[in-house]
Design a protein around this motif. Structure first.
Motif, short mmCIF file in Angstrom:
data_model
loop_
_atom_site.label_atom_id
_atom_site.label_comp_id
_atom_site.label_asym_id
_atom_site.label_seq_id
_atom_site.Cartn_x
_atom_site.Cartn_y
_atom_site.Cartn_z
N MET A 1 -4.78 -0.41 9.59
CA MET A 1 -3.30 0.31 9.25
C MET A 1 -3.98 0.82 7.89
O MET A 1 -4.58 0.78 7.48
CB MET A 1 -2.29 -0.19 9.49
N SER A 2 -3.59 2.23 8.01
CA SER A 2 -3.41 2.98 6.25
C SER A 2 -2.56 4.10 6.19
O SER A 2 -1.55 4.06 6.89
CB SER A 2 -5.32 4.05 5.91
N TRP A 3 -2.19 4.41 4.62
CA TRP A 3 -1.18 4.52 4.41
C TRP A 3 -1.85 6.08 3.61
O TRP A 3 -2.37 6.16 2.50
CB TRP A 3 -0.81 3.73 3.05
N PHE A 4 -1.02 7.08 3.93
CA PHE A 4 -1.00 8.31 3.23
C PHE A 4 0.25 8.33 2.35
O PHE A 4 1.43 8.27 2.53
CB PHE A 4 -1.30 8.99 3.71
N THR A 5 0.19 9.08 1.38
CA THR A 5 1.58 9.33 1.03
C THR A 5 1.55 10.95 0.48
O THR A 5 0.25 12.15 -0.06
CB THR A 5 1.70 8.96 -0.18
N GLU A 6 2.01 12.41 0.79
CA GLU A 6 1.96 13.18 0.94
C GLU A 6 1.71 13.96 -0.73
O GLU A 6 2.83 13.49 -2.04
CB GLU A 6 3.60 14.18 1.07
N GLY A 7 1.24 14.81 -0.87
CA GLY A 7 0.86 15.11 -2.32
C GLY A 7 -0.86 14.61 -3.25
O GLY A 7 -0.68 13.98 -4.63
N SER A 8 -0.44 13.36 -2.55
CA SER A 8 -2.13 12.43 -2.73
C SER A 8 -3.47 12.73 -1.88
O SER A 8 -3.26 12.80 -0.98
CB SER A 8 -0.96 10.34 -3.15
N ASP A 9 -3.94 12.95 -2.50
CA ASP A 9 -5.24 12.74 -1.94
C ASP A 9 -5.77 11.53 -1.32
O ASP A 9 -7.18 10.88 -1.97
CB ASP A 9 -6.27 13.43 -2.50
N HIS A 10 -5.19 10.15 -1.33
CA HIS A 10 -5.70 8.76 -1.30
C HIS A 10 -4.90 8.63 -0.57
O HIS A 10 -3.97 8.84 0.61
CB HIS A 10 -5.07 8.26 -2.27
N GLU A 11 -5.86 7.89 0.54
CA GLU A 11 -6.59 6.46 1.31
C GLU A 11 -6.09 5.48 1.47
O GLU A 11 -6.98 4.77 0.46
CB GLU A 11 -6.34 6.62 2.32
N GLY A 12 -4.65 4.87 1.15
CA GLY A 12 -4.72 2.96 1.54
C GLY A 12 -5.00 2.52 2.38
O GLY A 12 -4.36 2.28 3.84
N TYR A 13 -5.62 0.98 2.02
CA TYR A 13 -5.78 0.24 3.46
C TYR A 13 -6.02 -0.97 2.87
O TYR A 13 -6.31 -1.24 1.66
CB TYR A 13 -6.42 0.80 4.05
N VAL A 14 -6.23 -2.06 3.88
CA VAL A 14 -6.76 -3.33 3.40
C VAL A 14 -7.85 -3.65 3.96
O VAL A 14 -8.29 -3.58 4.67
CB VAL A 14 -5.58 -4.08 3.75
N VAL A 15 -8.83 -4.36 2.93
CA VAL A 15 -10.07 -4.98 3.32
C VAL A 15 -9.97 -6.22 3.26
O VAL A 15 -9.41 -6.91 2.56
CB VAL A 15 -11.16 -4.31 2.26
N CYS A 16 -11.06 -6.95 3.82
CA CYS A 16 -10.60 -8.48 3.58
C CYS A 16 -12.02 -8.68 2.99
O CYS A 16 -12.83 -8.13 2.77
CB CYS A 16 -12.00 -8.75 5.60
N VAL A 17 -12.37 -10.11 2.61
CA VAL A 17 -12.88 -10.68 1.46
C VAL A 17 -13.37 -11.39 2.24
O VAL A 17 -13.07 -12.40 2.75
CB VAL A 17 -11.81 -10.37 -0.43
N PHE A 18 -15.11 -11.81 1.73
CA PHE A 18 -16.22 -13.05 2.06
C PHE A 18 -16.32 -13.64 0.76
O PHE A 18 -16.09 -12.85 -0.58
CB PHE A 18 -16.70 -12.37 2.62
N ALA A 19 -16.81 -15.20 0.98
CA ALA A 19 -17.53 -15.45 -0.40
C ALA A 19 -17.92 -14.95 -0.50
O ALA A 19 -18.25 -15.31 -2.01
CB ALA A 19 -17.30 -17.09 0.78
N ASP A 20 -19.13 -14.26 -0.21
CA ASP A 20 -20.60 -13.37 -0.98
C ASP A 20 -19.70 -12.49 -1.60
O ASP A 20 -20.85 -11.91 -2.31
CB ASP A 20 -21.28 -13.95 -0.09
N GLY A 21 -18.69 -12.26 -1.84
CA GLY A 21 -18.51 -11.01 -2.85
C GLY A 21 -18.28 -9.80 -1.58
O GLY A 21 -17.88 -8.16 -2.25
N MET A 22 -19.05 -9.37 -0.61
CA MET A 22 -18.97 -8.62 1.02
C MET A 22 -17.08 -7.98 0.90
O MET A 22 -16.18 -9.02 0.66
CB MET A 22 -19.75 -8.57 1.48
N TYR A 23 -17.15 -6.76 1.62
CA TYR A 23 -15.62 -6.83 2.35
C TYR A 23 -16.15 -6.15 3.41
O TYR A 23 -17.34 -5.73 4.23
CB TYR A 23 -15.14 -5.40 1.61
N GLY A 24 -14.97 -6.06 4.41
CA GLY A 24 -15.15 -5.40 5.28
C GLY A 24 -13.50 -4.89 6.14
O GLY A 24 -13.02 -5.21 5.01
N ALA A 25 -13.84 -4.58 6.84
CA ALA A 25 -12.68 -3.55 7.17
C ALA A 25 -13.11 -2.90 8.13
O ALA A 25 -14.01 -2.39 9.28
CB ALA A 25 -12.11 -2.46 6.68
N GLY A 26 -12.05 -2.75 9.39
CA GLY A 26 -12.61 -2.88 11.03
C GLY A 26 -12.66 -3.23 12.00
O GLY A 26 -13.07 -4.76 11.45
N GLY A 27 -13.07 -3.33 12.95
CA GLY A 27 -14.42 -3.60 13.82
C GLY A 27 -14.06 -3.90 15.18
O GLY A 27 -13.64 -2.83 15.73
#
Length: 193
Positions: free
Chosen positions: A1-27
Motif C-alpha cells: 500500500m502506498s500514499w499520495f497527497t495532492e500537490g506533492s510529487d511524493h509516494e510514501g510506503y513501508v519497506v521491510c528491514v533486514f538485519a544486514d541493512g537491505m530493504y524489501g518491498a512487495g513480492g
C-alpha cells in the motif's frame, strides 16, 4: 500500500528491514523483493532459481517508512525504525514495536495493510513531505490571489468607467477614498512618481 497527497510529487510506503541493512518491498507469497537503500530493486536472475533478489518474511527485523521523492529524483528511507517482536504480548506501538506473525507467517510482508498501523506510518510520512505541501499551498494561493487581484482591478476599472466615485469604490472595498484612488488610479500614481 502506498500514499499520495495532492500537490506533492511524493509516494510514501513501508519497506521491510533486514538485519544486514537491505530493504524489501512487495513480492510474492512468502518472498519479499529486495531493494538497496537508494531504492533500486534487485532484479531476479532468471538463470538462478534461488536468486538473491528475494528473502522470506521470517528474516524481516523491522520496517521503515520510505518515500519516492520525484521533485528531488531520489528515494528516501526515513530514520525511525519499527522493530519486529516475536511475541504478540511484546507489541507496543508507542515504542514502535510490532508483532507480525511467527517465522512461518507472511504477515511481515503486509504490515502496512494493518489498519491500526497505517495512520502511524502516514503521520511519519507527512512530517517528511510537509515542507513541499506548504510550498504547494503557498503557490496555489498565490496563483488564486493574482487572479482575484486581476478581477478586482477589472471591476474597479469598470466601476470608474460607469462613473462611480473613489469614495463609493473605497467603501465597497473597505478603505478610504484616498486609499482607493492611490491603489487604482493610474493617473494619480503616475503624477506622484
Amino acid at each position: 500500500m502506498s500514499w499520495f497527497t495532492e500537490g506533492s510529487d511524493h509516494e510514501g510506503y513501508v519497506v521491510c528491514v533486514f538485519a544486514d541493512g537491505m530493504y524489501g518491498a512487495g513480492g510474492k507469497h512468502m518472498q519479499i523483493s529486495l531493494m538497496t537503500p537508494d531504492g533500486n530493486t534487485i532484479w531476479e536472475n532468471d538463470n538462478e532459481p534461488d536468486s538473491a533478489a528475494w528473502r522470506p518474511p521470517s528474516q524481516v527485523v523491522g520496517w521503515k517508512v520510505a518515500c519516492s521523492c520525484e521533485p528531488h529524483r531520489k528515494h528516501v528511507i526515513l530514520d525511525e525504525l519499527w522493530t519486529r517482536v516475536w511475541d504478540p504480548a511484546e507489541e507496543d506501538l508507542t515504542r514502535r514495536r510490532i508483532y507480525a506473525g511467527g517465522t512461518s507467517s507472511d504477515d511481515a510482508t503486509y504490515v502496512s495493510d494493518r489498519e491500526d498501523l497505517e495512520p502511524l506510518f502516514i503521520d511519519q510520512w507527512h512530517l517528511h513531505i510537509a515542507p513541499d505541501l506548504h510550498l504547494h499551498t503557498i503557490s496555489t494561493l498565490g496563483d488564486q490571489l493574482k487572479k482575484i487581484e486581476t478581477q478586482l482591478d477589472d471591476a474597479v476599472a469598470a466601476a470608474r468607467a460607469d462613473g462611480l466615485s473613489w469614495d463609493k469604490i473605497g467603501r465597497a472595498f473597505g478603505i478610504t477614498r484616498q486609499g482607493a484612488r492611490k491603489r487604482w488610479d493610474k493617473q494619480a500614481t503616475d503624477s506622484t512618481d
